[in-house]
Design an enzyme around this catalytic site. Structure first.
Site, PDB file in Angstrom:
ATOM      1  N   ASP A   1       0.431   4.932   1.995  1.00 53.68           N
ATOM      2  CA  ASP A   1      -0.334   5.322   3.171  1.00 53.68           C
ATOM      3  C   ASP A   1      -1.562   6.157   2.811  1.00 53.68           C
ATOM      4  O   ASP A   1      -1.465   7.152   2.090  1.00 53.68           O
ATOM      5  CB  ASP A   1       0.557   6.105   4.145  1.00 53.68           C
ATOM      6  CG  ASP A   1       1.595   5.219   4.810  1.00 53.68           C
ATOM      7  OD1 ASP A   1       1.361   4.001   4.909  1.00 53.68           O
ATOM      8  OD2 ASP A   1       2.649   5.744   5.222  1.00 53.68           O
TER       9      ASP A   1
ATOM     10  N   ARG B   1       5.037   6.748  13.892  1.00 52.49           N
ATOM     11  CA  ARG B   1       5.007   7.273  12.530  1.00 52.49           C
ATOM     12  C   ARG B   1       4.406   8.671  12.506  1.00 52.49           C
ATOM     13  O   ARG B   1       3.418   8.950  13.190  1.00 52.49           O
ATOM     14  CB  ARG B   1       4.173   6.322  11.671  1.00 52.49           C
ATOM     15  CG  ARG B   1       3.885   6.770  10.274  1.00 52.49           C
ATOM     16  CD  ARG B   1       3.050   5.703   9.556  1.00 52.49           C
ATOM     17  NE  ARG B   1       1.739   6.213   9.188  1.00 52.49           N
ATOM     18  CZ  ARG B   1       0.784   5.477   8.626  1.00 52.49           C
ATOM     19  NH1 ARG B   1       0.981   4.201   8.400  1.00 52.49           N
ATOM     20  NH2 ARG B   1      -0.374   6.021   8.318  1.00 52.49           N
TER      21      ARG B   1
ATOM     22  N   HIS C   1       0.826  -1.204   0.000  1.00 51.12           N
ATOM     23  CA  HIS C   1       0.000   0.000   0.000  1.00 51.12           C
ATOM     24  C   HIS C   1       0.864   1.260   0.000  1.00 51.12           C
ATOM     25  O   HIS C   1       2.053   1.231   0.288  1.00 51.12           O
ATOM     26  CB  HIS C   1      -0.929   0.021   1.213  1.00 51.12           C
ATOM     27  CG  HIS C   1      -0.203   0.150   2.524  1.00 51.12           C
ATOM     28  ND1 HIS C   1       0.512  -0.889   3.088  1.00 51.12           N
ATOM     29  CD2 HIS C   1      -0.082   1.195   3.390  1.00 51.12           C
ATOM     30  CE1 HIS C   1       1.042  -0.497   4.229  1.00 51.12           C
ATOM     31  NE2 HIS C   1       0.701   0.773   4.442  1.00 51.12           N
TER      32      HIS C   1
ATOM     33  N   HIS D   1       4.672   0.128  -0.081  1.00 52.55           N
ATOM     34  CA  HIS D   1       5.456  -0.632   0.888  1.00 52.55           C
ATOM     35  C   HIS D   1       4.606  -1.742   1.506  1.00 52.55           C
ATOM     36  O   HIS D   1       3.376  -1.721   1.420  1.00 52.55           O
ATOM     37  CB  HIS D   1       6.044   0.275   1.982  1.00 52.55           C
ATOM     38  CG  HIS D   1       5.021   1.011   2.786  1.00 52.55           C
ATOM     39  ND1 HIS D   1       4.394   2.161   2.342  1.00 52.55           N
ATOM     40  CD2 HIS D   1       4.511   0.784   4.019  1.00 52.55           C
ATOM     41  CE1 HIS D   1       3.552   2.596   3.248  1.00 52.55           C
ATOM     42  NE2 HIS D   1       3.592   1.771   4.278  1.00 52.55           N
TER      43      HIS D   1
END
Length: 361
Positions: free
Chosen positions: A169, A332, A167, A316
């Protein structure tokens, strides 16, 4: 809760910086899942700081101990610089490097999540995740936390087929993320790697006829399933505007290069095609990404490493091979960027690099 109250909650910061690594080693999760909802994200003009960068990126190369490419097509690692101490010029030059190389790795970093927020703001507004837990009173700080708990097991079940986890983000937003900063501070004894793939090279590897067909097509990206999964777990969906249409081939605003902008977690259908046609083409492109080992990097983390990647030109996939064995934790910060667009005059990465090599000769 009023919009004003929600905004106040969104910007509220704790006076004490929590030791997230220590909390992650405890017996109970520290993640906060308040029932706060937020107004829909408002459109804004994104001015990418990569436009201000020195093309030679001298502020990085002259001050780092070592900078090297991890693979030919994607990934660069920098030693000897602390992200917590970058100058504004270094931040701008880093933006260009990430845009060109897709993902950049920094080991042995001392930056904490409050400093991470300040660094992220240099690149764009900070994103608040639609459903996931966050650091208490810090909705912009998204912990990555999986262990042997029942809750973590349920979440990892969504990616029982590892390849289904590829995906970019929250690509379902109207203005999806530019950069993501991920610091991993707790690792399993073995496993827990992450893959990234280059959208530039994924485009370049397609045949010219298929490239031409795909250019101009649009794909619906949706977070509806993510919202439904959260509700099934008893958590709040924080916003409602979570489905948007983006070009299948995207132009990066700084490099001007074309990239394949599609992945299985959030892409749903190609606009204007029948379901059978759309599914066939999407599955072909997903297989292209899964098998693109020549344009992927598999990164083996060490504790206190930060990866910074450009969601506009990469996808990723985390490897959940450590579930049932050990825990993995980090945090994150994600920044929003421009609304995706395709410029018919843009070039491919391979075309531009070939021109530069010819000019240098």
């Amino acid at each position: 809760m009023t919009n004003a109250t929600a905004k106040e909650t969104a910007v509220k910061e704790t006076t004490t910086i929590l030791d997230l690594k220590k909390l992650a080693l405890g017996d109970r999760s520290y993640l906060s899942f308040p029932k706060t909802t937020y107004p829909e994200l408002e459109p804004f003009e994104h001015k990418d700081v990569g436009h201000r960068a020195d093309p030679t990126k001298a502020s990085l190369y002259k001050n780092a101990e070592k900078i090297f490419d991890v693979t030919p097509n994607i990934g660069t690692e920098i030693h000897g610089l602390q992200l917590s101490k970058l100058t504004n010029q270094q931040k701008d030059d880093l933006a260009l490097l990430i845009a060109e190389r897709g993902v950049v790795f920094f080991r042995n970093q001392d930056i904490n999540y409050q400093q991470g927020k300040e660094l992220g703001k240099h690149y764009g507004p900070l994103h608040i995740h639609l459903t996931e837990g966050h650091v208490p009173n810090e909705p912009e700080v998204f912990p990555i936390f999986y262990d042997k708990s029942v809750e973590a097991q349920k979440r990892s079940e969504l990616f029982r087929d590892a390849s289904a986890g590829w995906h970019s983000d929250v690509s379902y937003e109207l203005q999806p993320p530019g950069f993501t900063f991920l610091k991993i501070d707790t690792l399993p004894a073995v496993g827990g790697d992450t893959y990234w793939s280059s959208n530039y090279a994924a485009y370049d590897k397609l045949s010219p006829a298929l490239q031409k067909f795909l250019e101009g097509l649009e794909v619906v990206h949706s977070g509806k399933e993510q919202g439904l999964n959260a509700k099934a777990r008893g958590y709040t969906q924080r916003r409602q505007d979570i489905e948007h249409t983006h070009p299948l081939i995207r132009t990066h605003p700084v490099t001007g290069w074309k990239g394949l902008f599609v992945q299985p977690v959030f892409a749903r259908r190609i606009v204007g095609l029948s379901k059978r046609e759309s599914d066939t083409i999407l599955n072909l492109l997903y297989s292209h990404i899964y098998g693109g080992h020549d344009f992927q990097v598999r990164f083996k983390w060490t504790e206190d490493t930060i990866a910074v990647w450009d969601n506009r030109v990469t996808a990723h996939c985390a490897v959940f091979d450590y579930i049932n064995i050990d825990r993995r934790h980090g945090w994150r910060i994600t920044t929003q960027a421009e609304r995706p667009y395709f410029d018919p005059k843009s070039k491919s990465r391979s075309e531009e690099l070939s021109k530069k090599q010819t000019a240098n000769k």
